[in-house]
Design an enzyme around this catalytic site. Sequence first.
Site, mmCIF file in Angstrom:
data_model
loop_
_atom_site.group_PDB
_atom_site.id
_atom_site.type_symbol
_atom_site.label_atom_id
_atom_site.label_comp_id
_atom_site.label_asym_id
_atom_site.label_seq_id
_atom_site.Cartn_x
_atom_site.Cartn_y
_atom_site.Cartn_z
ATOM 1 N N GLU A 11 3.891 -5.042 7.581
ATOM 2 C CA GLU A 11 3.021 -4.006 8.152
ATOM 3 C C GLU A 11 3.267 -3.780 9.639
ATOM 4 O O GLU A 11 3.139 -2.663 10.137
ATOM 5 C CB GLU A 11 1.541 -4.379 7.939
ATOM 6 N N GLY B 194 0.681 -5.053 1.081
ATOM 7 C CA GLY B 194 -0.445 -5.147 0.145
ATOM 8 C C GLY B 194 -0.050 -5.798 -1.170
ATOM 9 O O GLY B 194 -0.887 -6.406 -1.847
ATOM 10 N N GLU C 189 -0.309 -9.376 -0.504
ATOM 11 C CA GLU C 189 -1.735 -9.692 -0.323
ATOM 12 C C GLU C 189 -2.453 -9.753 -1.671
ATOM 13 O O GLU C 189 -3.323 -10.589 -1.888
ATOM 14 C CB GLU C 189 -2.371 -8.649 0.601
ATOM 15 N N ALA D 239 0.855 -1.190 0.000
ATOM 16 C CA ALA D 239 0.000 0.000 0.000
ATOM 17 C C ALA D 239 0.888 1.236 0.000
ATOM 18 O O ALA D 239 2.033 1.192 0.462
ATOM 19 C CB ALA D 239 -0.881 -0.017 1.240
HETATM 20 C C1 LIG Z 1 -10.804 4.958 10.595
HETATM 21 C C2 LIG Z 1 -9.910 3.798 10.422
HETATM 22 C C3 LIG Z 1 -10.029 3.134 9.131
HETATM 23 C C4 LIG Z 1 -9.166 1.923 9.099
HETATM 24 C C5 LIG Z 1 -9.168 1.255 7.799
HETATM 25 C C6 LIG Z 1 -7.932 1.500 7.063
HETATM 26 C C7 LIG Z 1 -8.049 1.059 5.679
HETATM 27 C C8 LIG Z 1 -6.749 0.898 5.040
HETATM 28 C C9 LIG Z 1 -6.648 -0.458 4.503
HETATM 29 C C10 LIG Z 1 -5.388 -0.636 3.863
HETATM 30 C C11 LIG Z 1 -4.967 -2.052 3.984
HETATM 31 C C12 LIG Z 1 -3.609 -2.010 3.732
HETATM 32 C C13 LIG Z 1 -2.910 -3.289 4.026
HETATM 33 C C14 LIG Z 1 -1.557 -3.158 3.473
HETATM 34 C C15 LIG Z 1 -0.691 -2.335 4.036
HETATM 35 C C16 LIG Z 1 0.628 -2.141 3.429
HETATM 36 O O1 LIG Z 1 0.971 -2.640 2.382
HETATM 37 S S1 LIG Z 1 1.666 -1.132 4.248
HETATM 38 C C17 LIG Z 1 3.130 -1.120 3.273
HETATM 39 C C18 LIG Z 1 3.875 -2.382 3.385
HETATM 40 N N1 LIG Z 1 5.100 -2.298 2.636
HETATM 41 C C19 LIG Z 1 6.251 -1.981 3.163
HETATM 42 O O2 LIG Z 1 6.371 -1.772 4.339
HETATM 43 C C20 LIG Z 1 7.419 -1.890 2.230
HETATM 44 C C21 LIG Z 1 8.120 -0.597 2.411
HETATM 45 N N2 LIG Z 1 9.203 -0.436 1.474
HETATM 46 C C22 LIG Z 1 10.360 -1.067 1.603
HETATM 47 O O3 LIG Z 1 10.597 -1.860 2.457
HETATM 48 C C23 LIG Z 1 11.420 -0.688 0.619
HETATM 49 O O4 LIG Z 1 11.135 0.568 0.121
HETATM 50 C C24 LIG Z 1 11.570 -1.677 -0.553
HETATM 51 C C25 LIG Z 1 10.253 -1.913 -1.252
HETATM 52 C C26 LIG Z 1 12.141 -3.010 -0.049
HETATM 53 C C27 LIG Z 1 12.562 -1.082 -1.590
HETATM 54 O O5 LIG Z 1 13.771 -0.772 -0.934
HETATM 55 P P1 LIG Z 1 14.854 0.175 -1.647
HETATM 56 O O6 LIG Z 1 15.063 -0.277 -3.016
HETATM 57 O O7 LIG Z 1 16.023 0.239 -0.730
HETATM 58 O O8 LIG Z 1 14.191 1.597 -1.777
HETATM 59 P P2 LIG Z 1 13.777 2.641 -0.636
HETATM 60 O O9 LIG Z 1 14.831 3.673 -0.559
HETATM 61 O O10 LIG Z 1 13.407 1.946 0.603
HETATM 62 O O11 LIG Z 1 12.449 3.254 -1.260
HETATM 63 C C28 LIG Z 1 12.483 4.026 -2.440
HETATM 64 C C29 LIG Z 1 11.419 5.082 -2.361
HETATM 65 O O12 LIG Z 1 10.139 4.450 -2.327
HETATM 66 C C30 LIG Z 1 9.381 4.888 -1.221
HETATM 67 N N3 LIG Z 1 8.527 3.771 -0.785
HETATM 68 C C31 LIG Z 1 8.912 2.520 -0.570
HETATM 69 N N4 LIG Z 1 7.855 1.770 -0.225
HETATM 70 C C32 LIG Z 1 6.777 2.571 -0.222
HETATM 71 C C33 LIG Z 1 5.389 2.376 0.055
HETATM 72 N N5 LIG Z 1 4.894 1.199 0.367
HETATM 73 N N6 LIG Z 1 4.579 3.465 -0.034
HETATM 74 C C34 LIG Z 1 5.062 4.680 -0.382
HETATM 75 N N7 LIG Z 1 6.367 4.923 -0.660
HETATM 76 C C35 LIG Z 1 7.205 3.875 -0.577
HETATM 77 C C36 LIG Z 1 10.422 5.280 -0.196
HETATM 78 O O13 LIG Z 1 9.897 6.179 0.734
HETATM 79 C C37 LIG Z 1 11.490 5.903 -1.073
HETATM 80 O O14 LIG Z 1 11.034 7.188 -1.386
HETATM 81 P P3 LIG Z 1 12.027 8.434 -1.442
HETATM 82 O O15 LIG Z 1 12.680 8.528 -0.110
HETATM 83 O O16 LIG Z 1 11.167 9.583 -1.754
HETATM 84 O O17 LIG Z 1 13.024 8.104 -2.489
#
Ligand SMILES: CCCCCCCCCCCCC/C=C/C(=O)SCCNC(=O)CCNC(=O)[C@H](O)C(C)(C)COP(=O)(O)OP(=O)(O)OC[C@H]1O[C@@H](n2cnc3c(N)ncnc32)[C@H](O)[C@@H]1OP(=O)(O)O
Length: 719
Positions: free
Chosen positions: A123, A100, A103, A61
Amino acid sequence: MAQYSLVAGSVGLITLQNPPVNALSAVVRKGIVSTFERALRDPKVKSVVICGQNGVFCGGADIKEFGTNMSGPPLVPMIHAIEAADKPVVAAIEGSALGGGLELALGCHYRIAHSNARLGLPEVSLGLLPAAGGTQRLPRLIGIPAALDLITTGRHVTAAEALQLGIVDQVTDHKIVDEAVKFVLSVAGKPLDARRISTYPCPPLSDLDTVFEMVMQKVRQRAHGAIAPIACVQAVQAAATLPYAQGMEREKELMATLFTSGQARSMQYCFFAQRAVSKWSIPSGARWDTSMPRPVHKAAVIGLGTMGRGITVALAQTGLSVVAVETQEKQLMEAKQAMPGMLERGARRRGVSLTLHKITYSRDIRAVADVDLVIEAVFEDMALKKKVFQQLSDICKPGTFLCTNTSGLDVDHLASQTCNPELVVGMHFFAPAHVMKLLEVVYGPRSSPQAVATAMQLGKKMGKVSVAVGNCRGFVGNRMLKPYVEQAFFLLEEGATPEQVDGALEEFGFSMGVFKVSDLSGLDVGWRVRMADGFAEPGASSGPSARVRQGRRYSPLGDLLCEQGRFGQKTGQGWYQYDKPGGRVARSDPWLHSFLAEYRTRHGLVARRIDNQEVLERCLYALINEGFRILEDGIAAGPEDIDLIYVFGYGWPRHRGGPMFYAGMVGLTKVLQRLEHYHQAHPDVPFMQPCSLLRRLVASGSPPVHRWREVIKKVHSQL
Ligand SMILES: CCCCCCCCCCCCC/C=C/C(=O)SCCNC(=O)CCNC(=O)[C@H](O)C(C)(C)COP(=O)(O)OP(=O)(O)OC[C@H]1O[C@@H](n2cnc3c(N)ncnc32)[C@H](O)[C@@H]1OP(=O)(O)O
């Protein structure tokens, strides 16, 4: 967005496109829904492949959307629609399939992974749970114990492990989309009922209640007050005990509690802070994107004590050749014996092959003549370090970077011992250096941008969270520790016990309280620093003037213990007692309690009841106040730098976001008021005098932490 094309005449190919990690933003979700509907409608399309562009399936997500008014199609019904489709759908996974993203893949009927892929439900590390069906589908697919492990730790697995666990159906080294298309053509026409994970029963487990009780106990212990891991267990328990639809309801309910929690905000802040600090800039104007690091192929470590050994192992683990120098024969022999075991354990933990041949040992410092970078890790003594730097300056080939692992001595003073001070930086590792994630990269006024960039990049290669900090006594981490420890000592004088202070800090979320940490790292470490700073003096710890030094309140408690040879775990006695020297389990020590009582009587102090709130306020706000001074002095570029140093180096609970973020959560006005209160009560404690930057921030309306830099910039421009 999501791009659609028809391949091999009958396969609808949906490509997620949202660089850099194809996060499931509203636009991407909308794209998936519309392209998927198109594929279902098109009679030519017999099957579907979902992949991601640029070698990444999907990073989950879009975390940036959390905390905003989320719009666009929700994930859960989107994934249900994919699973319910009557055309086979294959997820073609390369790079990352996280959160996500995984998922989404679990909603597909088949999953094929490239051997480079890493999969996981991280997450929990964002203060959330996998609420797009992850907690309900994964246990049905791979069983409860394995799903609990992945969901409560958030760890990523390799494609090979994913295959072994049954998360993916096939692993390939070939082009993932080609393989997925071949695969989906081969399963066309096969019944899909048995491929919809939500219809599976959870694999049965005998004595389910006991399993969950034990897991919950373990998770609670590890969580240190974080609520997401607990909610993860509860959600998987729902998968084990309820029909799918009810399990999904429970997942949603638990997510709703987490989603808006302060803990989730704190942990998501840490995620982005970690990325922000890698984009460093320093007062000279040098920056991460304009400073070119130089490649380091061969490095050296001088001094093979605890720190030197850890650094050598950490360097060898990154694949560098390392020359390990120790001039004392006995210490060299001990290091040679200990380090293969450290490397072996590290290799096992990381699932890689052993790298023993990367290290060569020497007693002669001249062995470092041809290396690209040296890290000095000799005893923390300025005279000794100066001598080493003078030698290095003579011996090393031109251009070799000279780094010191000092934990607080003047890096610029060391630089001045060399012919090329621009090549000198601090690389302050934390013990054990091959395990701990933090690295403070300390730049002096003369360090070149290239030296800083090289140290930062080397840190990243070593898997460290590297933070660039300015040169001052104790840098960032240890400088902030001083007022924190000082308050802990004062609390003992006033009536608290080490057990109470540690208990309050551990309840806050630290894995160890201040006194247990002091016992672990050795009371003599602080004692030596206090002596060097002219506070502790042999024989000055008793008598009426013992509690005032340099015109300020002082507590000689730590010095008195050291004078008795109580250095902590290594001597079997410190603030606690241990069953033997080197023992690890802290037990309350009656001797210490009578010592404290006698001390108070001797100094006319009357013990009072101190509540845990006061313990936390005094220890934490004193530390935070010093953090504001560090920002004001320009030693750290922003609050994120300080917060990560504390989260990764000092056990600050990630679910509290780091000290500066925490101050913002508490409210800057409240922090200021409490500091004023304590400073009025103890005007002889300068650390409690509120920092003018804090006053400035409060006067500016207490902006959120990501806007502090604007205020700091103004302060600096007026200096
Ligand atoms: C009232 C209440 C209501 C409640 C109901 C809520 C409803 C909501 C329902 C939603 C259900 C969602 C369920 C799912 C949730 C999720 O998926 S949460 C996200 C899970 N994913 C992660 O945690 C992965 C995070 N990312 C990483 O671990 C790493 O980035 C990577 C993918 C392994 C890549 O690593 P690397 O190559 O080293 O690059 P990075 O430097 O880490 O990242 C590059 C840029 O990308 C941005 N980024 C990375 N992941 C995300 C992301 N998931 N979302 C947005 N942005 C992301 C990261 O910030 C970097 O950006 P910059 O710094 O700008 O370069």
